[in-house]
Design a protein around this motif. Structure first.
Motif, mmCIF file in Angstrom:
data_model
loop_
_atom_site.group_PDB
_atom_site.id
_atom_site.type_symbol
_atom_site.label_atom_id
_atom_site.label_comp_id
_atom_site.label_asym_id
_atom_site.label_seq_id
_atom_site.Cartn_x
_atom_site.Cartn_y
_atom_site.Cartn_z
ATOM 1 N N GLN A 76 0.827 -1.206 0.000
ATOM 2 C CA GLN A 76 0.000 0.000 0.000
ATOM 3 C C GLN A 76 0.863 1.257 0.000
ATOM 4 O O GLN A 76 0.565 2.237 -0.691
ATOM 5 N N THR A 77 1.946 1.228 0.769
ATOM 6 C CA THR A 77 2.841 2.383 0.823
ATOM 7 C C THR A 77 3.514 2.613 -0.523
ATOM 8 O O THR A 77 3.668 3.760 -0.970
ATOM 9 N N THR A 78 3.901 1.544 -1.190
ATOM 10 C CA THR A 78 4.536 1.660 -2.508
ATOM 11 C C THR A 78 3.588 2.302 -3.510
ATOM 12 O O THR A 78 3.988 3.167 -4.306
ATOM 13 N N VAL A 84 2.118 9.905 -5.265
ATOM 14 C CA VAL A 84 2.551 11.263 -4.881
ATOM 15 C C VAL A 84 3.706 11.727 -5.757
ATOM 16 O O VAL A 84 3.849 12.931 -6.010
ATOM 17 N N LYS A 85 4.533 10.801 -6.229
ATOM 18 C CA LYS A 85 5.641 11.198 -7.101
ATOM 19 C C LYS A 85 5.138 11.687 -8.453
ATOM 20 O O LYS A 85 5.793 12.508 -9.099
ATOM 21 N N LEU A 116 5.307 6.858 3.737
ATOM 22 C CA LEU A 116 5.667 7.837 2.719
ATOM 23 C C LEU A 116 6.850 8.692 3.176
ATOM 24 O O LEU A 116 7.747 9.004 2.390
ATOM 25 N N VAL A 117 6.841 9.076 4.440
ATOM 26 C CA VAL A 117 7.933 9.896 4.968
ATOM 27 C C VAL A 117 9.252 9.134 4.928
ATOM 28 O O VAL A 117 10.281 9.659 4.485
ATOM 29 N N GLU A 118 9.243 7.884 5.361
ATOM 30 C CA GLU A 118 10.486 7.139 5.560
ATOM 31 C C GLU A 118 10.928 6.311 4.360
ATOM 32 O O GLU A 118 12.139 6.173 4.111
ATOM 33 N N PHE A 119 9.983 5.757 3.605
ATOM 34 C CA PHE A 119 10.340 4.770 2.589
ATOM 35 C C PHE A 119 10.277 5.268 1.148
ATOM 36 O O PHE A 119 10.778 4.582 0.254
#
Length: 342
Positions: A76-78, A84-85, A116-119
């Protein structure tokens, strides 16, 4: 004859340029079981946008509600990272509002937001992170249950399978379930939170810490009567000590903080962490509290906001985001949008 019009047009262009370059957009990440198309989330995003003057976007992940349950959080984070990119509106930086949902596991939008902040390699910079009831240190048990024998049995069954490969790959919320009496299984079996919190010995990633510590503001909102997150202090990075279910350690007494695994201590000592406590149940927050504790960090001058390090609010008028979602969907007809909590 056209020359007199040059200056006004130039000024207008400059004003437009200034507004667009200074206005920092924000994204909203829905909680577990929720999705962007739901009227509650849509209206919540619109309200924050109207109040702050900044453009807000809700980020849809996969098929929405179903995938929030069944898709691993790293996946999900990916997906969120790639989205966002690709958004040119966020290229100069953006803010995140992480939401929760009143489910049996907690507040998934916050987990993806921190991911999103870290990865998110190559992603735009996150400036302010506003977290409503986030299970940042994990969640330890089934909520709303108590100590009856059936609840103890259910808890034991969950603990037997929660870190299995099948559950970790097919039940998103399992990725931040942390059993304090089985840390070995948690570190080796849980596929998201140990990495997010830099808990894995000999595998700590300085980049994750550097990115998290680069936030301009971290706003952590805890709900005093929260019975969904166990313990509720996880919203402030507080948690149980390894090996026991009591007492609850404040964030400042955990190893994550004292050894500064993700940069939380660095942020806190720089005065960039705001610990906000509101008096309601899970996600019951008043409009006044939203305007006081969320909206200022979505405005252009957010880096200059002066709030006390710890804020306790006792507003009588509460707004349940879950009830609000039902209201907007037409499922709560006849019930007040705002209700007085005794």
């Amino acid at each position: 004859m056209g020359k007199p019009h040059v200056l006004p047009v130039f000024v207008l262009c400059m004003l437009t340029y200034t507004w667009t370059t200074l206005s920092i957009p924000f994204i909203v990440l829905p909680g577990l079981g929720d999705e962007c198309k739901n009227q509650g989330v849509k209206h919540f995003t619109e309200l924050l946008s109207n109040w702050s003057g900044s453009q807000g976007y809700c980020i849809k992940i996969g098929d929405g509600s179903w995938d929030s349950w069944t898709m691993p959080l790293m996946e999900q984070t990916t997906i969120a990272c790639e989205k966002v990119k690709k958004m040119t509106e966020l290229s100069q930086g953006y803010n995140i509002v992480g939401l929760s949902q009143a489910t049996s596991f907690g507040s998934q939008g916050n987990m993806i937001g921190r991911g999103l902040v870290e990865f998110c390699d190559g992603g735009p910079q996150v400036k302010n992170f506003i977290s409503l009831a986030g299970p940042h240190a994990g969640t330890a048990s089934l909520p709303f249950c108590g100590s009856e024998w059936l609840c103890v049995l259910l808890d034991d069954l969950v603990k037997l399978i929660i870190y299995s490969r099948f559950v970790q790959e097919h039940l998103g919320p399992s990725n931040y379930f942390k059993i304090p009496t089985d840390i070995f299984a948690y570190i080796n079996g849980c596929k998201f939170l140990p990495k997010l919190n830099n808990e894995i010995m000999n595998m700590k990633n300085y980049t994750y810490k550097l990115r998290f510590a680069s936030l301009e503001n971290l706003v952590l909102i805890m709900f005093e009567q929260d019975a969904v997150l166990i313990p509720k202090e996880t919203s402030w990075f507080g948690y149980f000590p390894d090996g026991a279910f009591h007492p609850v350690l404040p964030a400042q007494e955990t190893k994550l903080y004292t050894e500064d695994w993700i940069g939380l201590k660095t942020l806190d000592e720089a005065g960039k962490v705001k610990f906000i406590k509101v008096s309601g149940n899970h996600l019951e927050i008043s409009v006044g509290e939203m305007k006081r504790y969320i909206v200022p960090f979505l405005k252009d001058q957010a880096s200059t906001i002066a709030l006390p390090k710890v804020v306790e609010s006792s507003s009588g008028w509460q707004w349940s985001l879950l009830s609000f979602a039902f209201e907007m969907a037409g499922l709560n007809e006849g019930r007040q949008l705002l209700r007085i909590m005794g």
